[in-house]
Design a protein around this motif. Structure first.
Motif, PDB file in Angstrom:
ATOM      1  N   ASN A   1     -20.661 -30.003  28.124  1.00  0.00           N
ATOM      2  CA  ASN A   1     -19.931 -31.186  27.670  1.00  0.00           C
ATOM      3  C   ASN A   1     -20.349 -32.417  28.472  1.00  0.00           C
ATOM      4  OD1 ASN A   1     -18.078 -32.633  26.108  1.00  0.00           O
ATOM      5  ND2 ASN A   1     -16.424 -32.338  27.597  1.00  0.00           N
TER       6      ASN A   1
ATOM      7  N   GLY B   1     -21.413 -36.308  24.684  1.00  0.00           N
ATOM      8  CA  GLY B   1     -20.622 -36.060  23.484  1.00  0.00           C
ATOM      9  C   GLY B   1     -20.179 -37.338  22.809  1.00  0.00           C
TER      10      GLY B   1
ATOM     11  N   THR C   1     -19.222 -32.382  21.111  1.00  0.00           N
ATOM     12  CA  THR C   1     -18.138 -32.251  22.073  1.00  0.00           C
ATOM     13  C   THR C   1     -17.574 -33.624  22.407  1.00  0.00           C
ATOM     14  OG1 THR C   1     -19.660 -32.379  23.962  1.00  0.00           O
ATOM     15  CG2 THR C   1     -19.188 -30.180  23.062  1.00  0.00           C
TER      16      THR C   1
ATOM     17  N   ASP D   1     -14.998 -32.951  18.580  1.00  0.00           N
ATOM     18  CA  ASP D   1     -13.858 -32.849  19.486  1.00  0.00           C
ATOM     19  C   ASP D   1     -13.418 -34.263  19.843  1.00  0.00           C
ATOM     20  OD1 ASP D   1     -11.946 -32.299  21.362  1.00  0.00           O
ATOM     21  OD2 ASP D   1     -13.120 -30.779  22.417  1.00  0.00           O
TER      22      ASP D   1
ATOM     23  N   SER E   1     -13.397 -27.838  22.860  1.00  0.00           N
ATOM     24  CA  SER E   1     -14.427 -27.239  22.004  1.00  0.00           C
ATOM     25  C   SER E   1     -15.582 -26.650  22.802  1.00  0.00           C
ATOM     26  CB  SER E   1     -14.966 -28.272  21.005  1.00  0.00           C
ATOM     27  OG  SER E   1     -15.685 -29.287  21.669  1.00  0.00           O
ATOM     28  N   HIS E   2     -15.924 -27.274  23.916  1.00  0.00           N
ATOM     29  CA  HIS E   2     -17.041 -26.756  24.713  1.00  0.00           C
ATOM     30  C   HIS E   2     -16.698 -25.411  25.348  1.00  0.00           C
ATOM     31  CE1 HIS E   2     -14.527 -29.195  27.343  1.00  0.00           C
ATOM     32  NE2 HIS E   2     -15.047 -28.611  28.405  1.00  0.00           N
TER      33      HIS E   2
END
Length: 234
Positions: A100, A103, A130, A84, A92-93
């Motif tokens: 998240n 990431g 993420t 992401d 995305s999370h």
């Protein structure tokens, strides 16, 4: 290699944005496999290890498309890392029902290793990175030496790295990352994306020396045709 998600955050099959996991035999899932095939044919003479998905503007289905393309490549047996890279409005999370806290931003700022930041998903062969905490300087991070180091390390551990980025016309992030990737796919929404915006987005990607593989048209009325199309570009 990857952190497992909290049991409270386990992916639920009710999440329709991941239809290729929810209903892999559906017509829409088949269209995603068609996209996969066309991506592979468009790079038949070159190895495709990094793929970026973007759009001209927001709300065109970019993230949903990215997620499902990643899933169908993983279903094919490739070890896929979904990243992401929308460091402004990450999603995305939410899609994968995960955390998240750590990431991409943590990896790029040396606060975490790639191994520690990557999360497993319920799809075999698919791993998720993420965005991490939203930074004050997204464009600078994506264009940094740390990003180049990240790409080098990720390529050593995965067959394919797929990036979800912000819309091209909104910020410069997608243009910065585009020429670092082996290929770019742009998503447009039927009845929503204006022709002028799509053309402008393509021009910006080309000027950034991106290798534009094609365009995904979604939200097309099923009465008129199939739900998703894939067009190659010359």
């Amino acid at each position: 290699m990857a952190r497992k998600k909290s049991s409270r955050k386990q992916f639920t099959m009710k999440n329709r944005s991941l239809i290729t996991m929810l209903n892999p035999k559906s017509p829409i899932s088949e269209q995603y496999r068609t996209i996969r095939t066309n991506v592979q044919f468009s790079t038949v003479d070159e190895e495709l290890q990094t793929l970026m998905v973007t759009s001209s503007g927001p709300g065109e289905g970019k993230s949903t498309t990215t997620n499902n393309i990643a899933i169908v490549f993983a279903q094919q047996g490739k070890k896929v890392l979904l990243v992401d890279a929308d460091l402004r409005k990450p999603t995305s999370h939410y899609s994968f029902r995960t955390e998240n806290y750590v990431g991409l931003t943590n990896v790029l700022t040396k606060q975490s290793s790639l191994i520690d930041a990557v999360q497993v998903t319920d799809q075999e062969n698919l791993y998720l990175l993420t965005s991490g905490p939203v930074p004050p300087n997204p464009a600078e991070l994506l264009g940094s030496k740390s990003m180049n180091e990240f790409l080098k390390n990720a390529k050593e551990g995965f067959d394919l790295i797929i990036f979800d980025t912000p819309p091209v016309l909104a910020v410069t992030d997608a243009q910065i990352l585009a020429n670092k990737c082996d290929g770019v796919v742009m998503v447009v929404s039927s009845g929503k994306t204006e022709n002028e915006a799509a053309v402008k987005a393509k021009e910006l990607l080309v000027s950034a020396q991106a290798k534009l593989l094609g365009v995904v048209l979604n939200n097309k009325s099923q009465k008129e045709s199939q739900h998703y199309y894939y067009y190659g570009t010359n």
